[in-house]
Design a protein around this motif. Structure first.
Motif, PDB file in Angstrom:
ATOM      1  N   TYR B  25       0.826  -1.210   0.000  1.00  0.00           N
ATOM      2  CA  TYR B  25       0.000   0.000   0.000  1.00  0.00           C
ATOM      3  C   TYR B  25       0.867   1.269   0.000  1.00  0.00           C
ATOM      4  O   TYR B  25       0.503   2.278  -0.609  1.00  0.00           O
ATOM      5  N   LEU B  54      -9.615   4.244   2.967  1.00  0.00           N
ATOM      6  CA  LEU B  54      -9.826   2.840   2.613  1.00  0.00           C
ATOM      7  C   LEU B  54      -9.516   1.945   3.815  1.00  0.00           C
ATOM      8  O   LEU B  54      -8.596   2.225   4.589  1.00  0.00           O
ATOM      9  N   SER B  56      -8.557  -1.969   4.538  1.00  0.00           N
ATOM     10  CA  SER B  56      -8.195  -3.277   3.996  1.00  0.00           C
ATOM     11  C   SER B  56      -8.437  -4.289   5.110  1.00  0.00           C
ATOM     12  O   SER B  56      -7.783  -4.253   6.150  1.00  0.00           O
ATOM     13  N   LEU B  84     -12.045  -3.043   1.518  1.00  0.00           N
ATOM     14  CA  LEU B  84     -11.557  -4.109   0.645  1.00  0.00           C
ATOM     15  C   LEU B  84     -11.336  -5.355   1.494  1.00  0.00           C
ATOM     16  O   LEU B  84     -10.442  -5.390   2.339  1.00  0.00           O
ATOM     17  N   ILE B  86     -10.035  -8.954   2.038  1.00  0.00           N
ATOM     18  CA  ILE B  86      -9.074  -9.907   1.463  1.00  0.00           C
ATOM     19  C   ILE B  86      -9.112 -11.141   2.350  1.00  0.00           C
ATOM     20  O   ILE B  86      -8.668 -11.109   3.501  1.00  0.00           O
ATOM     21  N   SER B 102     -17.994  -2.001  -0.892  1.00  0.00           N
ATOM     22  CA  SER B 102     -17.003  -3.010  -0.503  1.00  0.00           C
ATOM     23  C   SER B 102     -16.659  -3.880  -1.703  1.00  0.00           C
ATOM     24  O   SER B 102     -17.402  -3.931  -2.683  1.00  0.00           O
ATOM     25  N   SER B 103     -15.525  -4.539  -1.600  1.00  0.00           N
ATOM     26  CA  SER B 103     -15.087  -5.450  -2.652  1.00  0.00           C
ATOM     27  C   SER B 103     -14.414  -6.642  -1.996  1.00  0.00           C
ATOM     28  O   SER B 103     -13.823  -6.513  -0.919  1.00  0.00           O
ATOM     29  N   SER B 105     -11.697  -9.792  -2.394  1.00  0.00           N
ATOM     30  CA  SER B 105     -10.602 -10.411  -3.144  1.00  0.00           C
ATOM     31  C   SER B 105     -10.140 -11.647  -2.399  1.00  0.00           C
ATOM     32  O   SER B 105     -10.007 -11.629  -1.178  1.00  0.00           O
ATOM     33  N   ALA B 117      -7.837  -4.210  -7.357  1.00  0.00           N
ATOM     34  CA  ALA B 117      -8.973  -4.200  -6.420  1.00  0.00           C
ATOM     35  C   ALA B 117      -9.129  -2.834  -5.757  1.00  0.00           C
ATOM     36  O   ALA B 117     -10.253  -2.330  -5.595  1.00  0.00           O
ATOM     37  N   VAL B 118      -8.009  -2.229  -5.395  1.00  0.00           N
ATOM     38  CA  VAL B 118      -8.050  -0.908  -4.746  1.00  0.00           C
ATOM     39  C   VAL B 118      -8.617   0.139  -5.709  1.00  0.00           C
ATOM     40  O   VAL B 118      -9.488   0.938  -5.348  1.00  0.00           O
ATOM     41  N   ARG B 120     -10.533  -0.388  -8.199  1.00  0.00           N
ATOM     42  CA  ARG B 120     -11.950  -0.681  -8.442  1.00  0.00           C
ATOM     43  C   ARG B 120     -12.823  -0.161  -7.289  1.00  0.00           C
ATOM     44  O   ARG B 120     -13.826   0.486  -7.509  1.00  0.00           O
ATOM     45  N   ILE B 121     -12.383  -0.454  -6.063  1.00  0.00           N
ATOM     46  CA  ILE B 121     -13.194  -0.053  -4.905  1.00  0.00           C
ATOM     47  C   ILE B 121     -13.213   1.464  -4.740  1.00  0.00           C
ATOM     48  O   ILE B 121     -14.251   2.041  -4.413  1.00  0.00           O
TER      49      ILE B 121
END
Lengths: 389, 127
Positions: B25, B54, B56, B84, B86, B102-103, B105, B117-118, B120-121
């Protein structure tokens, strides 16, 4: 108990046979024959635990026999026969506990039946009532009602005994239920522990894969050497294969076929890129329609690992000695006899030997019953995987 | 720590992954504001510091509350910080997708995967 049924049937049969022998009548003989057969059926059904059916046949047959003998041979004979058969039938058909009540019921209905039959007999034949029958009827009447009053009087104790037995049985069932519940709870607890352990293991495996993955990538950033970068890429691809195999075996996931195609294409691209640096032209093709059957996970799992082994093995050999300029064509197809065939065309025997492309007899392949053999003939090197049917 | 750089909170119970995510990151231009290994501490931190760009988040954490529980509590408090997830367990994916902004992965995820992913979110949250 079956012997008892047989004896009852035999007695009834002999009794009827006696009348047949005394006064041969084809109708009576037929009735006796059918009745005998039906009594034997009672034994037959009892032996096959079809008690309800056996009881119905027995009761109906008794009625028919009594009726037939009463009509054919006279009321008294039928009545005597009924008295002979009814207690035996009652004892035979019903449980010990109920037999007294049922015996009384049978006798009572027998009495009514006899009276009706007698009335019918008198109306039809206009024969005078035989001597002594009135006394028998009176005796029957008194006996039946004595029995009934006796059983009503004793019903309380019978009932108590019945409920006592019932409670005992219920208590036993409750105990069994408690034991089963306890066992069920133990199993549930064990299952929960196993589930928790599996989830925990899954997390550990995935975390370690994550660490290996990022470490590999970080390593590739640190080393800009092309060969090192290729090794790293292959290492990451191998990690992806491990992840895929893990998914299929531990998570028991049936992944979409597109996933495999995507993955294989990515894998092929990486190998192509790696090989391109040394050889100029490389093509890797796979007959997707025949080979990549995602519904057959076991076979596909084996295929993936074999792909990995053969390509990785080749790649390492190429890295070791990068003098080759031959265009390799990997073809994968499955023929009608379930053979998975990898062929590498345009390859001389010398190249083959130098490349040392030998199939690896992996433990996994062996466990799956896959036999691997290689062959070189007329410039075509092939590795054949004999897949189990 | 630069005031202009986007802030990220890492919630992960595996310290080696925390270390690697931190590096990843940071390379992407984030400021790591804090790292936690359990949900409660993360919830408490987000309550006090709502201006994070964000989060994670791992789902299986070293606490009784999962990452999903933490996300729900954060959302219920009115905080819409993108999250995000994970995780190595895909069973959680369906539940994770129900949480807004939210997403999900799946581990193992490469650096490219994390970057994708980052983006995208963050793109999703900007919309």
């Amino acid at each position: 108990m079956n012997t008892f049924y047989s004896i009852c049937s035999l007695v009834a049969l002999l009794y009827c046979a006696y009348y047949v022998l005394v006064d041969i009548d084809i109708v009576t003989f037929g009735i006796v024959f059918v009745s005998g057969f039906l009594f034997r059926m009672v034994v037959h059904f009892n032996r096959r635990y079809l008690y309800a059916l056996a009881n119905v046949i027995g009761i109906v047959t008794t009625g028919i026999v009594v009726f037939a003998v009463s009509v054919g041979e006279g009321f008294t004979q039928g009545f005597v026969l009924y008295y002979l058969i009814t207690p035996l039938m009652t004892l035979s058909f019903f449980s010990t506990f109920n037999r007294r009540i049922l015996l009384a019921t049978f006798l009572f209905y027998g009495f009514l039946f006899a009276v009706l039959l007698h009335a019918y007999h008198n109306d039809i034949t206009n024969e005078p009532m035989e001597k002594g029958v009135t006394d028998v009827l009176l005796f029957n009447f008194v006996a039946v009602f004595t029995f009934i009053f006796y059983f009503i009087y004793n019903f309380k104790s019978i009932n108590e005994q019945f409920f006592k037995d019932l409670n005992q049985q219920r208590h036993q069932i409750e105990l069994q239920n408690k034991t089963l519940q306890s066992q069920n709870e133990t199993l549930q607890t064990q299952n929960q522990k196993i589930d928790a352990l599996i989830t925990s293991l899954n997390d550990k495996v995935k975390n370690n894969m994550q660490i290996m993955s990022i470490l590999g990538e970080m390593d590739s950033f640190a080393n800009t050497n092309l060969s090192h970068e290729n090794y790293t890429k292959l290492y990451l691809m191998r990690l992806k294969i491990l992840d895929l195999s893990y998914k299929m075996t531990y998570e028991q996931q049936i992944l979409p076929q597109q996933y495999y195609h995507y993955f294989l294409n990515e894998y092929a691209k990486e190998v192509q890129k790696a090989m391109h640096a040394y050889m100029g032209k490389v093509s890797i093709t796979a007959n997707d329609n025949n080979d990549l059957d995602a519904t057959n996970t076991k076979r596909f799992d084996a295929t993936m690992i074999l792909y990995n082994e053969i390509i990785l093995h080749t790649f390492f050999q190429l890295n070791k000695d990068c003098r080759f300029s031959t265009a390799f064509h990997y073809n994968c197809e499955k023929n009608s006899s379930s053979h998975l065939l990898f062929t590498i065309e345009n390859l001389t025997e010398k190249d083959t030997l130098h490349l040392n492309i030998t199939p690896i007899q992996s433990r996994f392949a062996k466990s799956q019953g896959i036999d691997i053999s290689n062959n070189y003939e007329n410039g075509l090197f092939s590795i054949q995987f004999m897949m189990p049917n | 720590m630069s005031a202009n750089r986007p802030k990220i909170l890492i919630v992960e119970d595996e310290y080696l992954i925390v270390f690697m995510l931190q590096m990843c990151y940071e390379q992407m231009g984030f400021d790591i504001v804090e790292t936690f290994d359990c949900a409660d501490k993360a919830i408490h931190f987000v309550e006090k510091n709502p201006n994070i760009d964000l989060i994670s988040m791992d789902i299986s954490l070293a606490s009784t509350k999962t990452g999903l529980d933490a996300a729900r509590i954060i959302r219920n408090s009115g905080n819409n910080t993108p999250i995000l997830f994970i995780s190595g367990n895909t069973d959680y994916q369906k539940e994770a997708n129900k949480i807004s902004f939210s997403s999900f992965s799946e581990k193992p995820i490469g650096l490219d995967g994390i970057t994708h992913a980052v983006n995208r979110i963050l793109g999703l949250s900007l919309k």
